[in-house]
Design a protein around this motif. Structure first.
Motif, short mmCIF file in Angstrom:
data_model
loop_
_atom_site.label_atom_id
_atom_site.label_comp_id
_atom_site.label_asym_id
_atom_site.label_seq_id
_atom_site.Cartn_x
_atom_site.Cartn_y
_atom_site.Cartn_z
N GLY A 194 58.09 48.75 -5.95
CA GLY A 194 57.10 49.55 -6.66
C GLY A 194 56.14 50.27 -5.72
N PHE A 195 56.63 50.69 -4.54
CA PHE A 195 55.78 51.32 -3.54
C PHE A 195 55.73 52.83 -3.77
CE2 PHE A 195 55.49 52.50 1.23
CZ PHE A 195 54.13 52.73 1.12
N ALA A 196 54.55 53.37 -3.93
CA ALA A 196 54.40 54.82 -4.11
C ALA A 196 53.05 55.27 -3.58
CB ALA A 196 54.53 55.19 -5.59
N VAL A 197 53.03 56.46 -3.01
CA VAL A 197 51.81 57.10 -2.53
C VAL A 197 51.59 58.36 -3.35
CG1 VAL A 197 50.74 58.27 -0.54
CG2 VAL A 197 52.08 56.18 -0.19
N LYS A 198 50.35 58.66 -3.67
CA LYS A 198 50.04 59.85 -4.44
C LYS A 198 50.60 61.10 -3.74
CE LYS A 198 45.80 58.34 -6.79
NZ LYS A 198 44.35 58.62 -6.98
N ALA A 199 51.17 62.00 -4.53
CA ALA A 199 51.80 63.20 -3.98
C ALA A 199 50.81 64.04 -3.17
CB ALA A 199 52.40 64.03 -5.11
N GLU A 249 44.43 51.76 -0.19
CA GLU A 249 43.22 52.58 -0.08
C GLU A 249 43.15 53.25 1.29
OE1 GLU A 249 39.84 50.45 -2.90
OE2 GLU A 249 39.85 50.05 -0.74
N ARG A 250 42.57 54.44 1.30
CA ARG A 250 42.20 55.08 2.56
C ARG A 250 40.74 55.48 2.45
NH1 ARG A 250 45.01 60.52 4.73
NH2 ARG A 250 43.94 61.29 2.87
N GLU A 251 39.94 54.93 3.33
CA GLU A 251 38.49 55.16 3.31
C GLU A 251 37.91 54.87 1.93
OE1 GLU A 251 38.02 59.13 4.74
OE2 GLU A 251 38.39 58.57 6.83
N GLY A 252 38.41 53.79 1.31
CA GLY A 252 37.87 53.33 0.04
C GLY A 252 38.37 54.06 -1.19
N VAL A 253 39.28 55.02 -1.01
CA VAL A 253 39.82 55.79 -2.13
C VAL A 253 41.26 55.36 -2.39
CG1 VAL A 253 40.39 58.10 -2.99
CG2 VAL A 253 38.34 57.75 -1.59
N THR A 254 41.62 55.14 -3.66
CA THR A 254 42.98 54.74 -4.01
C THR A 254 43.96 55.87 -3.72
OG1 THR A 254 42.24 53.22 -5.74
CG2 THR A 254 44.51 54.03 -5.89
N VAL A 255 44.98 55.57 -2.89
CA VAL A 255 45.97 56.59 -2.53
C VAL A 255 47.40 56.13 -2.84
CG1 VAL A 255 44.57 57.75 -0.79
CG2 VAL A 255 45.94 55.74 -0.15
N GLY A 256 47.57 54.89 -3.28
CA GLY A 256 48.91 54.40 -3.56
C GLY A 256 48.88 52.99 -4.11
N LYS A 257 50.06 52.45 -4.34
CA LYS A 257 50.17 51.07 -4.84
C LYS A 257 51.51 50.50 -4.38
CE LYS A 257 52.55 50.84 -8.26
NZ LYS A 257 54.03 50.84 -8.54
N ALA A 268 40.57 47.22 -13.50
CA ALA A 268 40.11 48.60 -13.47
C ALA A 268 41.09 49.53 -12.76
CB ALA A 268 38.74 48.68 -12.80
N ASP A 269 42.06 48.96 -12.02
CA ASP A 269 43.03 49.77 -11.28
C ASP A 269 44.26 50.14 -12.10
OD1 ASP A 269 41.62 49.64 -8.75
OD2 ASP A 269 42.31 47.56 -8.59
N ILE A 270 44.43 49.52 -13.25
CA ILE A 270 45.68 49.69 -13.99
C ILE A 270 45.97 51.15 -14.32
CG2 ILE A 270 46.95 49.07 -16.08
CD1 ILE A 270 46.66 46.81 -14.04
N GLU A 271 44.98 51.88 -14.76
CA GLU A 271 45.21 53.29 -15.12
C GLU A 271 45.65 54.10 -13.90
OE1 GLU A 271 45.46 54.74 -18.02
OE2 GLU A 271 45.12 52.79 -18.95
N ASP A 272 45.05 53.83 -12.74
CA ASP A 272 45.47 54.51 -11.51
C ASP A 272 46.93 54.18 -11.19
OD1 ASP A 272 43.42 56.12 -10.68
OD2 ASP A 272 42.46 54.60 -9.43
N MET A 273 47.30 52.91 -11.32
CA MET A 273 48.66 52.48 -11.01
C MET A 273 49.67 53.13 -11.96
SD MET A 273 47.91 48.46 -10.21
CE MET A 273 49.55 48.08 -9.60
N ILE A 274 49.31 53.21 -13.23
CA ILE A 274 50.19 53.85 -14.21
C ILE A 274 50.39 55.32 -13.86
CG2 ILE A 274 50.34 54.60 -16.62
CD1 ILE A 274 49.01 51.94 -17.39
N ALA A 275 49.30 56.01 -13.49
CA ALA A 275 49.39 57.42 -13.13
C ALA A 275 50.26 57.62 -11.90
CB ALA A 275 47.99 57.99 -12.90
N ILE A 276 50.16 56.73 -10.92
CA ILE A 276 50.97 56.83 -9.71
C ILE A 276 52.44 56.60 -10.04
CG2 ILE A 276 51.45 55.78 -7.45
CD1 ILE A 276 48.41 55.19 -7.28
N ASP A 277 52.73 55.64 -10.92
CA ASP A 277 54.11 55.41 -11.36
C ASP A 277 54.68 56.64 -12.07
OD1 ASP A 277 54.66 52.91 -10.39
OD2 ASP A 277 54.07 51.85 -12.20
N GLN A 278 53.89 57.23 -12.95
CA GLN A 278 54.35 58.40 -13.68
C GLN A 278 54.71 59.52 -12.72
OE1 GLN A 278 50.81 58.21 -16.63
NE2 GLN A 278 52.38 59.34 -17.74
#
Length: 249
Positions: A183-188, A161-169, A122-132
């Protein structure tokens, strides 16, 4: 990566001198790009071994089908840089290989609200978006990488995760005597809030407890990441130079 190669793909090329493996060349498809690396035994160099391997790879694999073809070589390797120059390849960028050192540097303790967990489907779409966002990759390139990444042995793709919310990978790879970060990235939207620093120190703490060294690679054109790693105790050990092969255009 070598242990998880597709069964029917011709990506690895070998040269034997008698019973001795004296050279190899490997192709690594990454999305729409192709990376090339390999080596020749020091006692057998300047005999055309790598040139023969390259010619075999070019004729066997459809190199022209890839958007970019990158050859990488240690910056300190005269033979490597000489070979890519002979192909007319053009310098593209450098990556620094860094190692964590316990040099007494004072580092802010990790934020307790930041944690790492294993990736789920279920995390794959989040990870793809973070990579993009973080690496300027296309959705197709990122999706192709993750289709094989989850099957690689010794590789741990993780969600930050921070407080249960995906913020990076981030992904960790066990190399025996050391753990590699890539492959380390944090959401902008949440950068500059200490999440990257907390993630790194969590990884370092875990590796230290297991007696492992910690390594990573960072592109030279990413000075913010380089400064973050240095401030957390990482030091540059080696430099890899990437050259784009243009004959396939």
């Amino acid at each position: 990566m070598l242990k998880s190669r597709p069964v029917n793909a011709k990506l690895d090329f070998f040269h034997y001198s008698g019973d001795i493996l004296t050279g190899f060349l490997a192709l690594y498809p990454l999305g729409s790009g192709l990376e090339v690396c390999g080596m020749v035994h020091p006692d057998y160099r300047r005999q055309g071994i790598f040139t023969n391997l390259w010619n075999e790879a070019v004729h066997t694999a459809d190199v022209s089908a890839y958007k970019t073809v990158l050859l990488n070589t240690p910056a300190s390797s005269a033979s490597g840089t000489g070979f890519v120059a002979s192909l007319g390849a053009v310098f593209c960028h450098s990556e620094y290989q860094m190692k964590w050192h316990d040099n007494g540097i004072t580092v802010t303790p990790p934020d307790p609200s930041v944690r790492l967990r294993n990736v789920e489907l279920a995390d794959i779409e989040d990870m793809i978006a973070i990579d993009q966002e973080g690496f300027e990759m296309s959705r197709e390139e990122s999706a192709e990488i993750y289709s094989s990444l989850l099957q690689e042995q010794g590789t741990r793709p993780l969600i930050v995760e921070r407080e249960g919310v995906t913020v990076g990978k981030v992904s960790l790879e066990d190399m025996g005597s050391g753990t590699w970060i890539y492959g380390f990235a944090v959401k902008a939207s949440v950068r500059g809030q200490g999440i990257g620093r907390s993630t790194l120190m969590l990884i370092v703490s875990e590796a230290q407890a297991e007696g492992q060294d910690v390594w990573l690679e960072v592109a030279a054109q990413n000075p913010n990441a380089l400064r973050l790693y240095e401030s957390c105790g990482f030091k540059v050990i080696r430099q890899q130079d990437y050259y784009e092969y243009l004959a396939s255009k």
